[in-house]
Motif scaffolding. Sequence first.
Motif, PDB file in Angstrom:
ATOM      1  N   UNK A 200       0.812  -1.226   0.000  1.00  5.01           N
ATOM      2  CA  UNK A 200       0.000   0.000   0.000  1.00  5.01           C
ATOM      3  C   UNK A 200       0.842   1.272   0.000  1.00  5.01           C
ATOM      4  N   UNK A 201       2.163   1.145   0.152  1.00  5.64           N
ATOM      5  CA  UNK A 201       3.017   2.335   0.238  1.00  5.64           C
ATOM      6  C   UNK A 201       2.866   3.232  -0.988  1.00  5.64           C
ATOM      7  N   UNK A 202       2.855   2.626  -2.159  1.00  4.22           N
ATOM      8  CA  UNK A 202       2.808   3.404  -3.408  1.00  4.22           C
ATOM      9  C   UNK A 202       1.539   4.231  -3.521  1.00  4.22           C
ATOM     10  N   UNK A 203       0.406   3.696  -3.040  1.00  2.98           N
ATOM     11  CA  UNK A 203      -0.854   4.442  -3.138  1.00  2.98           C
ATOM     12  C   UNK A 203      -1.061   5.382  -1.953  1.00  2.98           C
ATOM     13  N   UNK A 204      -0.557   5.018  -0.775  1.00  2.00           N
ATOM     14  CA  UNK A 204      -0.793   5.848   0.415  1.00  2.00           C
ATOM     15  C   UNK A 204       0.129   7.065   0.496  1.00  2.00           C
ATOM     16  N   UNK A 205       1.403   6.904   0.116  1.00  4.90           N
ATOM     17  CA  UNK A 205       2.338   8.039   0.181  1.00  4.90           C
ATOM     18  C   UNK A 205       2.197   8.853  -1.101  1.00  4.90           C
ATOM     19  N   UNK A 206       1.606  10.030  -0.977  1.00  8.77           N
ATOM     20  CA  UNK A 206       1.338  10.833  -2.175  1.00  8.77           C
ATOM     21  C   UNK A 206       2.358  11.954  -2.381  1.00  8.77           C
ATOM     22  N   UNK A 207       3.197  12.211  -1.358  1.00  9.46           N
ATOM     23  CA  UNK A 207       4.194  13.278  -1.508  1.00  9.46           C
ATOM     24  C   UNK A 207       5.380  13.032  -0.579  1.00  9.46           C
ATOM     25  N   UNK A 208       6.572  13.302  -1.119  1.00 13.80           N
ATOM     26  CA  UNK A 208       7.804  13.222  -0.326  1.00 13.80           C
ATOM     27  C   UNK A 208       8.609  14.483  -0.570  1.00 13.80           C
ATOM     28  N   UNK A 209       8.990  15.143   0.523  1.00 14.46           N
ATOM     29  CA  UNK A 209       9.826  16.341   0.428  1.00 14.46           C
ATOM     30  C   UNK A 209      11.049  16.129   1.302  1.00 14.46           C
ATOM     31  N   UNK A 210      12.235  16.400   0.764  1.00 14.16           N
ATOM     32  CA  UNK A 210      13.442  16.337   1.589  1.00 14.16           C
ATOM     33  C   UNK A 210      13.973  17.749   1.808  1.00 14.16           C
ATOM     34  N   UNK A 211      14.697  17.919   2.922  1.00  9.58           N
ATOM     35  CA  UNK A 211      15.309  19.222   3.206  1.00  9.58           C
ATOM     36  C   UNK A 211      16.770  19.003   3.601  1.00  9.58           C
ATOM     37  N   UNK A 212      17.557  20.039   3.452  1.00  9.81           N
ATOM     38  CA  UNK A 212      18.964  20.001   3.842  1.00  9.81           C
ATOM     39  C   UNK A 212      19.131  20.690   5.197  1.00  9.81           C
ATOM     40  N   UNK A 213      20.090  20.209   5.996  1.00  7.61           N
ATOM     41  CA  UNK A 213      20.289  20.812   7.315  1.00  7.61           C
ATOM     42  C   UNK A 213      20.831  22.237   7.214  1.00  7.61           C
ATOM     43  N   UNK A 214      21.308  22.607   6.030  1.00  4.84           N
ATOM     44  CA  UNK A 214      21.821  23.970   5.833  1.00  4.84           C
ATOM     45  C   UNK A 214      20.703  24.981   5.579  1.00  4.84           C
ATOM     46  N   UNK A 215      19.493  24.506   5.319  1.00  3.60           N
ATOM     47  CA  UNK A 215      18.371  25.421   5.079  1.00  3.60           C
ATOM     48  C   UNK A 215      17.990  26.118   6.382  1.00  3.60           C
ATOM     49  N   UNK A 216      17.786  27.437   6.332  1.00  8.33           N
ATOM     50  CA  UNK A 216      17.407  28.144   7.567  1.00  8.33           C
ATOM     51  C   UNK A 216      15.988  27.826   8.020  1.00  8.33           C
ATOM     52  N   UNK A 217      15.120  27.511   7.043  1.00 16.71           N
ATOM     53  CA  UNK A 217      13.715  27.258   7.368  1.00 16.71           C
ATOM     54  C   UNK A 217      13.151  26.185   6.435  1.00 16.71           C
ATOM     55  N   UNK A 218      12.172  25.432   6.949  1.00 20.47           N
ATOM     56  CA  UNK A 218      11.517  24.421   6.099  1.00 20.47           C
ATOM     57  C   UNK A 218      10.076  24.824   5.782  1.00 20.47           C
TER      58      UNK A 218
END
Length: 406
Positions: A200-218
């Motif tokens: 069910x992972x493919x249908x349930x997870x509709x969005x993935x966002x990654x961030x870098x630790x160098x970003x001041x804000x997410x």
Amino acid sequence: MPVTTTRLAIALVLFAASTSGALAQKKYDTGATDTEIKIGNIMPYSGPASAYGVIGKTEQAYFNKINAEGGINGRKINFVSYDDAYSPPKAVEQARKLVESDEVLFVFNSLGTPSNSAIQKYMNAKKTPQLFVATGATKWNDPQNFPWTMGWQPSYQSESRIYAKYLLKEKPDAKVAVLYQNDDYGKDYLKGLKDGLGAKAASMIIAEESYETTEPSIDNHIVKLKATGADVFVNITTPKFAAQAIKKIAEIEWKPVHILNNVAASVGSVIKPAGFENSQGIISAAYLKDVSDPQWSNDAGMKTFLDFLAKDFPDANKLDGSVIVGYGVAQTLVQVLKQCGDNLTRENVMKQAANLKDFRTEVLLPGISINTSPSDFAPISQLQLQRFKGERWELFGDVVSGDVGG
């Protein structure tokens, strides 16, 4: 043979036996003597994960307490802790300094998946224990390929499998949005979630966002994830970014089921700064007792912990979950060193660390214990779900094992 000669011969035999016995009993590698055990540590006292620096400070305070009480088998702990600012190249530099210049017996509870990944091959090549690393990456449980590296806390994959089980049972039609740190730590949690959701992972997870630790804000990532229409938000972040996410979700009036990884579930360093009013209903998982939970007010282990804070670490914020982590892992190390007795070789340190049977620190949740073996370098594999209500976490459900193998 005259009596005196016989007695002399017997005396010499007994002396030789006792001397060889004494020599057999006391074995040392670099970093250990009759009076001292020198231990290395690497912490992010500065940088994007500096909220975790209090773990090292708690350990120092606990070892000071042990030393004041006479040490371990008569030996005082010399705790040498350096800052790597959560930077892998800096961690490599500090690990080399600890092993080659300071000549520590081993490195204990160095923090962060990226930092520990950067030093793992070096520590194993040097045959120097990288013990009870402060990260839950699954890779630390690989005694066959990395016999000198061992984790302590539940693995990230184990934890996120438990969240997956919860979602499949309670919200099987969920539309899941995931925010994760773009490194081994974040990817490990994400893998566990997908493995736990299975087909069910493919249908349930509709969005993935990654961030870098160098970003001041997410903040921009949160806005993008809301726009997907997701009704479940899985928050795989470290404290600074977790607090930002909780605040931003409230600000833009997004109301998903919010699942927050354990490493950012501290009331003191995440929830309180983000606002109690913004944190209601967040779901996480725990393996340690929470100071803010009144059910532990008469608990002997919690009283011992609070006595330690009052006497030995009065500057600590008792609501900061990292403090209780530092205390629990320090107690585990003391148990290993007690088991080592007078054989303080690096090999025996790892042997004893891999021979913990139903050990409990005073701060583990009931039903959870520490177990290791030569083929199992994952000391803790159980957690219990919790939900934030009012100004504290409330445990619910049973203690669950998220064993990756099971």
